[in-house]
Design a protein around this motif. Structure first.
Motif, PDB file in Angstrom:
ATOM      1  N   PRO A   1      -1.642  17.198  -9.531  1.00 44.75           N
ATOM      2  CA  PRO A   1      -2.105  16.655  -8.063  1.00 44.75           C
ATOM      3  C   PRO A   1      -3.349  16.644  -7.559  1.00 44.75           C
ATOM      4  CG  PRO A   1      -0.299  18.157  -8.411  1.00 44.75           C
ATOM      5  CD  PRO A   1      -0.965  18.226  -9.687  1.00 44.75           C
ATOM      6  N   PHE A   2      -4.082  17.264  -8.175  1.00 43.48           N
ATOM      7  CA  PHE A   2      -5.661  17.311  -7.393  1.00 43.48           C
ATOM      8  C   PHE A   2      -6.406  16.108  -8.020  1.00 43.48           C
ATOM      9  CE2 PHE A   2      -4.466  21.632  -6.813  1.00 43.48           C
ATOM     10  CZ  PHE A   2      -4.846  21.618  -5.457  1.00 43.48           C
ATOM     11  N   TRP A   3      -5.935  15.705  -9.376  1.00 41.88           N
ATOM     12  CA  TRP A   3      -6.493  14.582  -9.774  1.00 41.88           C
ATOM     13  C   TRP A   3      -5.962  13.430  -9.299  1.00 41.88           C
ATOM     14  CZ3 TRP A   3      -3.693  11.011 -12.989  1.00 41.88           C
ATOM     15  CH2 TRP A   3      -4.362   9.734 -13.381  1.00 41.88           C
ATOM     16  N   ALA A   4      -4.988  13.131  -8.892  1.00 42.88           N
ATOM     17  CA  ALA A   4      -4.166  12.159  -8.207  1.00 42.88           C
ATOM     18  C   ALA A   4      -4.772  12.020  -6.950  1.00 42.88           C
ATOM     19  CB  ALA A   4      -2.544  12.360  -8.233  1.00 42.88           C
ATOM     20  N   ALA A   5      -5.222  13.260  -6.437  1.00 43.83           N
ATOM     21  CA  ALA A   5      -5.515  13.039  -4.770  1.00 43.83           C
ATOM     22  C   ALA A   5      -7.043  12.453  -4.865  1.00 43.83           C
ATOM     23  CB  ALA A   5      -5.604  14.688  -4.370  1.00 43.83           C
ATOM     24  N   SER A   6      -7.926  12.877  -6.173  1.00 42.81           N
ATOM     25  CA  SER A   6      -9.346  12.466  -6.062  1.00 42.81           C
ATOM     26  C   SER A   6      -9.131  10.901  -6.140  1.00 42.81           C
ATOM     27  CB  SER A   6      -9.955  13.119  -7.325  1.00 42.81           C
ATOM     28  OG  SER A   6      -9.313  12.639  -8.496  1.00 42.81           O
ATOM     29  N   LEU A   7      -8.260  10.277  -7.186  1.00 43.89           N
ATOM     30  CA  LEU A   7      -7.950   8.826  -7.318  1.00 43.89           C
ATOM     31  C   LEU A   7      -7.746   8.266  -5.873  1.00 43.89           C
ATOM     32  CD1 LEU A   7      -6.359   8.355 -10.679  1.00 43.89           C
ATOM     33  CD2 LEU A   7      -8.670   7.931 -10.144  1.00 43.89           C
ATOM     34  N   LEU A   8      -6.779   9.087  -5.160  1.00 47.36           N
ATOM     35  CA  LEU A   8      -6.386   8.172  -3.708  1.00 47.36           C
ATOM     36  C   LEU A   8      -7.389   8.343  -2.873  1.00 47.36           C
ATOM     37  CD1 LEU A   8      -2.928   9.726  -4.057  1.00 47.36           C
ATOM     38  CD2 LEU A   8      -3.253   7.334  -3.999  1.00 47.36           C
ATOM     39  N   PHE A   9      -8.220   9.295  -2.719  1.00 45.68           N
ATOM     40  CA  PHE A   9      -9.151   9.552  -1.845  1.00 45.68           C
ATOM     41  C   PHE A   9     -10.364   8.470  -2.080  1.00 45.68           C
ATOM     42  CE2 PHE A   9      -7.972  13.982  -0.553  1.00 45.68           C
ATOM     43  CZ  PHE A   9      -7.885  13.756   0.748  1.00 45.68           C
ATOM     44  N   SER A  10     -10.571   8.210  -3.236  1.00 50.83           N
ATOM     45  CA  SER A  10     -11.694   7.098  -3.670  1.00 50.83           C
ATOM     46  C   SER A  10     -11.169   5.921  -3.615  1.00 50.83           C
ATOM     47  CB  SER A  10     -11.773   7.532  -5.291  1.00 50.83           C
ATOM     48  OG  SER A  10     -11.103   7.093  -6.053  1.00 50.83           O
ATOM     49  N   ARG A  11     -10.016   5.474  -3.264  1.00 51.83           N
ATOM     50  CA  ARG A  11      -9.538   4.047  -3.268  1.00 51.83           C
ATOM     51  C   ARG A  11      -9.630   3.627  -1.662  1.00 51.83           C
ATOM     52  NH1 ARG A  11      -4.073   3.613  -6.803  1.00 51.83           N
ATOM     53  NH2 ARG A  11      -4.993   4.186  -8.927  1.00 51.83           N
ATOM     54  N   PRO A  12     -10.252   2.565  -1.259  1.00 57.22           N
ATOM     55  CA  PRO A  12     -10.144   2.146   0.032  1.00 57.22           C
ATOM     56  C   PRO A  12      -9.023   2.260   0.732  1.00 57.22           C
ATOM     57  CG  PRO A  12     -10.413   0.183  -1.411  1.00 57.22           C
ATOM     58  CD  PRO A  12     -10.370   1.465  -2.280  1.00 57.22           C
TER      59      PRO A  12
ATOM     60  N   SER B   1       0.746  -1.324  -0.185  1.00 61.27           N
ATOM     61  CA  SER B   1       0.151   0.058   0.044  1.00 61.27           C
ATOM     62  C   SER B   1       0.830   1.145   0.158  1.00 61.27           C
ATOM     63  CB  SER B   1      -0.850   0.101   1.374  1.00 61.27           C
ATOM     64  OG  SER B   1      -1.751   1.226   1.319  1.00 61.27           O
ATOM     65  N   TYR B   2       0.606   2.310  -0.719  1.00 62.19           N
ATOM     66  CA  TYR B   2       1.105   3.488  -0.788  1.00 62.19           C
ATOM     67  C   TYR B   2       0.322   4.773  -0.905  1.00 62.19           C
ATOM     68  CZ  TYR B   2      -0.580   3.435  -5.732  1.00 62.19           C
ATOM     69  OH  TYR B   2      -1.217   3.594  -6.685  1.00 62.19           O
ATOM     70  N   ARG B   3      -0.966   4.137  -0.436  1.00 60.38           N
ATOM     71  CA  ARG B   3      -2.138   5.416  -0.319  1.00 60.38           C
ATOM     72  C   ARG B   3      -1.785   6.545   0.537  1.00 60.38           C
ATOM     73  NH1 ARG B   3      -7.065   6.359   2.206  1.00 60.38           N
ATOM     74  NH2 ARG B   3      -8.687   7.093   0.882  1.00 60.38           N
ATOM     75  N   SER B   4      -1.474   6.280   1.870  1.00 60.05           N
ATOM     76  CA  SER B   4      -1.232   7.413   2.857  1.00 60.05           C
ATOM     77  C   SER B   4       0.082   8.286   2.394  1.00 60.05           C
ATOM     78  CB  SER B   4      -0.583   6.833   4.107  1.00 60.05           C
ATOM     79  OG  SER B   4      -1.873   6.165   4.629  1.00 60.05           O
ATOM     80  N   LEU B   5       1.187   7.691   1.845  1.00 64.48           N
ATOM     81  CA  LEU B   5       2.299   8.417   1.066  1.00 64.48           C
ATOM     82  C   LEU B   5       1.724   9.242   0.120  1.00 64.48           C
ATOM     83  CD1 LEU B   5       5.269   5.666   1.285  1.00 64.48           C
ATOM     84  CD2 LEU B   5       4.982   7.691   2.711  1.00 64.48           C
ATOM     85  N   GLY B   6       0.797   8.537  -0.860  1.00 64.81           N
ATOM     86  CA  GLY B   6       0.356   9.528  -1.926  1.00 64.81           C
ATOM     87  C   GLY B   6      -0.205  10.705  -1.460  1.00 64.81           C
ATOM     88  N   LEU B   7      -1.183  10.614  -0.308  1.00 67.50           N
ATOM     89  CA  LEU B   7      -2.045  11.432   0.209  1.00 67.50           C
ATOM     90  C   LEU B   7      -0.974  12.631   0.625  1.00 67.50           C
ATOM     91  CD1 LEU B   7      -5.012   9.773   1.820  1.00 67.50           C
ATOM     92  CD2 LEU B   7      -5.131  11.238  -0.390  1.00 67.50           C
ATOM     93  N   LEU B   8       0.148  12.066   1.246  1.00 62.10           N
ATOM     94  CA  LEU B   8       1.087  13.281   1.634  1.00 62.10           C
ATOM     95  C   LEU B   8       1.816  13.857   0.948  1.00 62.10           C
ATOM     96  CD1 LEU B   8       2.373  14.068   4.364  1.00 62.10           C
ATOM     97  CD2 LEU B   8       4.312  12.303   3.712  1.00 62.10           C
ATOM     98  N   TRP B   9       1.934  13.063  -0.586  1.00 62.95           N
ATOM     99  CA  TRP B   9       2.541  13.879  -1.613  1.00 62.95           C
ATOM    100  C   TRP B   9       1.430  14.936  -1.984  1.00 62.95           C
ATOM    101  CZ3 TRP B   9       0.523  13.168  -6.582  1.00 62.95           C
ATOM    102  CH2 TRP B   9       0.760  13.988  -7.496  1.00 62.95           C
TER     103      TRP B   9
END
Length: 375
Positions: free
Chosen positions: A180-191, A135-143
C-alpha cells in the motif's frame, strides 16, 4: 464476448472461501509452515490468473495487479468475519489455530468486515474506471490511506497478548504492509485532475481570510478538537497519572486497556502521525495555495475511517471481554466522540474536493489553471 475485467476479478475473488474450505479438510496443510507455503502458492496462482485475464491488453497499469490481488484477500477477510460472528462455519478453524490466532479478536473481526466490504467495493470501482480510461487517483489514495491502518495491526499483534504465539503465517502480512505504501507513492507522483478555474477567481477566493470562510473556520475548530482528543487518549494509554485520564479509561473507554494491544498502538499512531497531519491541515486552511491539501486530506480520511470503524466496533463487540467494553451508560458520549473523530477528516476531504479553488497555486491573470499546466 469476454466479461468486463472487474467481473472476472470478482469471480476470482469469490473462489477464496472454496480454497479455505479445501485446506480445512486436508490435514497435511494444517501445520504452521505448510499454511505459509500454501498461502504463497495461492497468491502466486492468483497473480498468474490475473495475468491471463489481461494478456490481450496492450498496456496494463501495474496497480491493477495490486487492486485485483487484494480483492482476493478481501474475500478471505470477509470469510473470517462471518465465521467469527457465527454466520458460517468450517472455513477458518485450522488457519486461526495454526496461522493467525489474533484474527479471532474483535478488532480483527471489524477489520475483516472493512476489508471484505469497503475495500472490495473500492477495488471493483477502481478497476472499472481503470479499464474505461477514467481517473481513479482519488479513490486509490482513499484506499491507500485506509490500508495504512495496517501500521496498527502488525505492531498490535507483536506487543499484545498474541505476541508470544506468532506463527510463520503471520509474516504473510509483510507484503500487505509494504505494497500500500508503494502504491501510495505511485499515486502521489501522478498528476491530479484539476478543475478549470480562472486566475481572477483564484485570487478573489484566496484574498478571503479565515473569518470570511465560515465552513473553513468551523473545520479548523473541529480539527483542534480532534487534536486535543488524540493528545488526551495518547496520554491515557501512556498511563498518565492525571485524574481525568484515570476516570476516562475506567469509566468511559476501558477498551483502551484491552491487552490485545490494538487500541494502545492506535492511540500512539494518532499521537505521533495523525496529530502532525491535523496540525498542518489547519495551516493549509489558513494559508492559500496549499495544493497538497487536495491529496493528503483524502489519505488521512481513509486512514481514520478504517481505524475508527475498527476501534468503535471492537469496543462494543461481544468478542471483547465485558470489562473492556464501553459501559452502557457511557455509550452515547464515547461513540459520538469517536464518530466525530472519523467524520472530521472526511468532511475536510469533501470540502477540499468540492471547492478546491483556495488550495490551487496562483496563476497569471487571464489564464486558467489548466492553461498554466500546458505552458
Amino acid at each position: 464476448m469476454r466479461p468486463p475485467v472487474e467481473v472476472s476479478v470478482l469471480i476470482l475473488s469469490l473462489s477464496a472461501p472454496g480454497v479455505f474450505i479445501t485446506m480445512n479438510n486436508i490435514p497435511a496443510l494444517q501445520e504452521p509452515l505448510p499454511i505459509l507455503g500454501m498461502g504463497m502458492v495461492v497468491l502466486g496462482l492468483v497473480l498468474l490468473l490475473l495475468l491471463l485475464t489481461v494478456r490481450n491488453l496492450k498496456k496494463v497499469d501495474p496497480l491493477f495487479y495490486v487492486f485485483a490481488g487484494f480483492s482476493f484477500t478481501c474475500m478471505v477477510f470477509l470469510t473470517n468475519a462471518l465465521e467469527q460472528d457465527g454466520f458460517i462455519s468450517g472455513f477458518m478453524a485450522f488457519y486461526l489455530k495454526m496461522g493467525e490466532p489474533h484474527l479471532r479478536t474483535a478488532y480483527a473481526v471489524m477489520t475483516s468486515y472493512w476489508e471484505g466490504v469497503v475495500h472490495l467495493l473500492l477495488f471493483l470501482t477502481i478497476i472499472h474506471r481503470m479499464f474505461r480510461g477514467k481517473s481513479y487517483r482519488s479513490l486509490g489514495l482513499l484506499w491507500a490511506g485506509s490500508s495504512s491502518a495496517i501500521i496498527v495491526h502488525i505492531p498490535g499483534v507483536v506487543i499484545g497478548k498474541y505476541g508470544s504465539n506468532i506463527q510463520p503465517a503471520f509474516w504473510r502480512n509483510v507484503p500487505f504492509f509494504l505494497v500500500p505504501f508503494w502504491a501510495a507513492s505511485l499515486l502521489f507522483s501522478r498528476p491530479r485532475e484539476m478543475p478549470v478555474v480562472t486566475a481572477d477567481k483564484i485570487i478573489a477566493e484566496q484574498k478571503k481570510g479565515l473569518l470570511s470562510r465560515p465552513v473553513d473556520l468551523l473545520l479548523s475548530l473541529l480539527l483542534l478538537g480532534a487534536m486535543a482528543f488524540s493528545v488526551f487518549r495518547g496520554f491515557v494509554v501512556l498511563d498518565c497519572p492525571l485524574d481525568a485520564c484515570f476516570t476516562y479509561v475506567y469509566q468511559y473507554e476501558p477498551y483502551l486497556k484491552d491487552p490485545v494491544g490494538f487500541p494502545r498502538v492506535m492511540m500512539l499512531v494518532y499521537l505521533f502521525y495523525a496529530l502532525p497531519l491535523l496540525t498542518v491541515f489547519i495551516y493549509g486552511l489558513k494559508t492559500p495555495g496549499c495544493s497538497w491539501m487536495l491529496d493528503w486530506t483524502i489519505f488521512l480520511a481513509g486512514a481514520m475511517a478504517q481505524t475508527q470503524w475498527c476501534h468503535i466496533g471492537a469496543s462494543l463487540h461481544s468478542r471483547t471481554p465485558f470489562t473492556y467494553r464501553v459501559p452502557a451508560d457511557k455509550w452515547w458520549p464515547v461513540i459520538t466522540l469517536n464518530v466525530l473523530l472519523a467524520a472530521v477528516p472526511a468532511l475536510l476531504a469533501l470540502r477540499c474536493h468540492n471547492n478546491p479553488t483556495y488550495f490551487l497555486k496562483p496563476v497569471p491573470e487571464g489564464q486558467t489553471i489548466n492553461e498554466k499546466k500546458k505552458n
